[in-house]
Motif scaffolding. Structure first.
Motif, short mmCIF file in Angstrom:
data_model
loop_
_atom_site.label_atom_id
_atom_site.label_comp_id
_atom_site.label_asym_id
_atom_site.label_seq_id
_atom_site.Cartn_x
_atom_site.Cartn_y
_atom_site.Cartn_z
N GLY A 171 -21.16 141.17 28.92
CA GLY A 171 -20.63 140.45 30.07
C GLY A 171 -19.29 139.86 29.69
N TYR A 172 -18.43 139.69 30.67
CA TYR A 172 -17.10 139.11 30.43
C TYR A 172 -16.80 138.09 31.52
CZ TYR A 172 -16.17 142.85 27.09
OH TYR A 172 -16.24 143.70 26.01
N ALA A 173 -16.35 136.90 31.11
CA ALA A 173 -15.81 135.94 32.08
C ALA A 173 -14.32 136.25 32.17
CB ALA A 173 -16.05 134.52 31.60
N VAL A 174 -13.89 136.68 33.35
CA VAL A 174 -12.52 137.20 33.50
C VAL A 174 -11.68 136.23 34.32
CG1 VAL A 174 -11.12 139.12 34.36
CG2 VAL A 174 -13.42 139.56 33.44
N THR A 175 -10.61 135.72 33.71
CA THR A 175 -9.64 134.92 34.45
C THR A 175 -8.33 135.70 34.43
OG1 THR A 175 -8.83 133.76 32.49
CG2 THR A 175 -10.71 132.77 33.63
N GLU A 176 -7.29 135.19 35.08
CA GLU A 176 -6.00 135.89 35.07
C GLU A 176 -5.46 135.98 33.65
OE1 GLU A 176 -3.36 134.10 37.92
OE2 GLU A 176 -4.68 134.65 39.59
N LYS A 177 -5.84 135.02 32.81
CA LYS A 177 -5.25 134.97 31.46
C LYS A 177 -6.07 135.65 30.39
CE LYS A 177 -2.49 130.87 32.31
NZ LYS A 177 -2.73 129.50 32.71
N GLN A 194 -10.17 137.44 28.98
CA GLN A 194 -11.52 137.95 29.21
C GLN A 194 -12.37 137.51 28.02
OE1 GLN A 194 -11.29 142.19 29.66
NE2 GLN A 194 -9.83 142.08 31.34
N THR A 195 -13.44 136.78 28.31
CA THR A 195 -14.27 136.25 27.24
C THR A 195 -15.64 136.91 27.27
OG1 THR A 195 -13.12 134.16 27.63
CG2 THR A 195 -15.03 134.10 26.15
N GLN A 196 -15.93 137.66 26.19
CA GLN A 196 -17.19 138.39 26.15
C GLN A 196 -18.36 137.47 25.84
OE1 GLN A 196 -17.22 141.72 23.47
NE2 GLN A 196 -19.31 142.33 24.00
N SER A 211 -15.14 129.50 33.59
CA SER A 211 -13.98 129.85 34.43
C SER A 211 -14.00 131.34 34.76
CB SER A 211 -12.68 129.54 33.69
OG SER A 211 -12.64 128.16 33.40
N GLY A 212 -13.43 131.68 35.89
CA GLY A 212 -13.29 133.09 36.26
C GLY A 212 -14.53 133.69 36.86
N TYR A 213 -14.54 135.02 36.95
CA TYR A 213 -15.66 135.77 37.53
C TYR A 213 -16.23 136.69 36.49
CZ TYR A 213 -14.32 133.44 41.60
OH TYR A 213 -14.06 132.41 42.46
N ILE A 214 -17.47 137.09 36.71
CA ILE A 214 -18.17 137.83 35.67
C ILE A 214 -18.13 139.34 35.92
CG2 ILE A 214 -20.40 138.15 34.52
CD1 ILE A 214 -19.08 135.41 33.98
N LYS A 245 -19.95 133.85 39.65
CA LYS A 245 -19.61 132.92 38.59
C LYS A 245 -20.67 133.09 37.51
CE LYS A 245 -16.79 130.14 39.05
NZ LYS A 245 -15.33 130.33 38.68
N GLY A 246 -20.32 132.74 36.29
CA GLY A 246 -21.29 132.82 35.21
C GLY A 246 -21.47 131.45 34.59
#
Length: 248
Positions: A167-173, A175-177, A101-104, A143-144
């Motif tokens: 790297g981080y997958a960033v959503t509004e809620k 950030q997942t490293q 989910s999200g953008y990288i 996307k990642g």
């Protein structure tokens, strides 16, 4: 060699630079709307999905899936979209690539501190490495993916482009490293009958890029030192080079 590109899902149009590269490599292109045709043309050596912003139907994904199972070649570049893409992403998951989910963002490998302007780690070899010298590729709004277990043991996945471990997958809620895959190719040896009814081995090949901005004119013309177009063209020609049938 004949390439088709899909239409009907808000796909991007190829830039002049990309079209010129195709004709330089003697590649002819034509469009196909799977919803209307209900099939992938017999003379399709490679199918390109460039930045679909709305999902494929389940029936369309079945067409893509059976095309690959018959030794087909697909290159898809993902795009920024708020729509659910679960059907298309489901196909990628079958081939060992789970879209996150999200953008990288990448706090370590990015362009002048713009964390969404990624400068990925590139590890290409063979046909994919042709003409690549500086390893400088830029991905924006990507996307990642993470590698996951494919639907069949016979599928193998090679990630050729990744973020750093920052790297981080960033959503509004949240950030997942992690280290995210930004480009990968999944291949599978399949046995199919040729026109003479003889069984031959073919290699199906699915190449996925996290962002269709890879080949966007804005990027490729603004940063002339980038090897984005070379990498993309290599993934196209590498798919076609493997189109030869090998008799068992």
């Amino acid at each position: 060699e004949k390439m088709y590109y899909t239409t009907g899902h808000g796909e991007a149009a190829f830039s002049d630079s990309v079209t010129k590269l195709f004709s330089k490599n003697n590649l002819t292109t034509d469009e196909v709307n799977l919803m209307m045709t209900g099939e992938i043309p017999d003379d399709c050596d490679l199918l390109i999905i460039d930045g679909a912003t709305s999902d494929f139907t389940k029936d369309e994904v079945k067409l893509l899936s059976s095309y690959l199972k018959k030794g087909g070649k697909i290159v898809t570049l993902l795009a920024q979209t708020n729509k659910s893409m679960k059907n298309l992403y489901g196909l990628l998951k079958d081939y060992g690539l789970t879209v996150q989910s999200g953008y990288i963002a990448d706090t370590e490998r990015s362009y002048q501190g713009n964390y969404y302007y990624l400068i990925p780690n590139l590890s290409v070899s063979g046909d994919m490495a042709s003409g690549i010298s500086s390893n400088s590729v830029m991905m924006i709004n990507s996307k990642g993916m993470t590698q996951s277990t494919p639907a069949r043991d016979s599928i193998s996945t090679d990630s050729f482009m990744t973020t750093s471990s920052n790297g981080y997958a960033v959503t509004e809620k949240k950030q997942t490293q992690g280290t995210y895959v930004l480009g990968a190719t999944s291949t599978e040896s399949v046995k199919v009958k040729n026109s003479k009814g003889k069984k031959v081995t073919k290699e199906s090949r699915l190449t996925v890029y996290g962002s269709n901005m890879l080949i966007d004119e804005q990027i490729t013309s603004s940063f002339s030192s980038l090897e984005n177009l070379t990498l993309f063209t290599n993934s196209v020609t590498a798919s076609l080079d493997n189109a030869d049938n090998v008799s068992i």
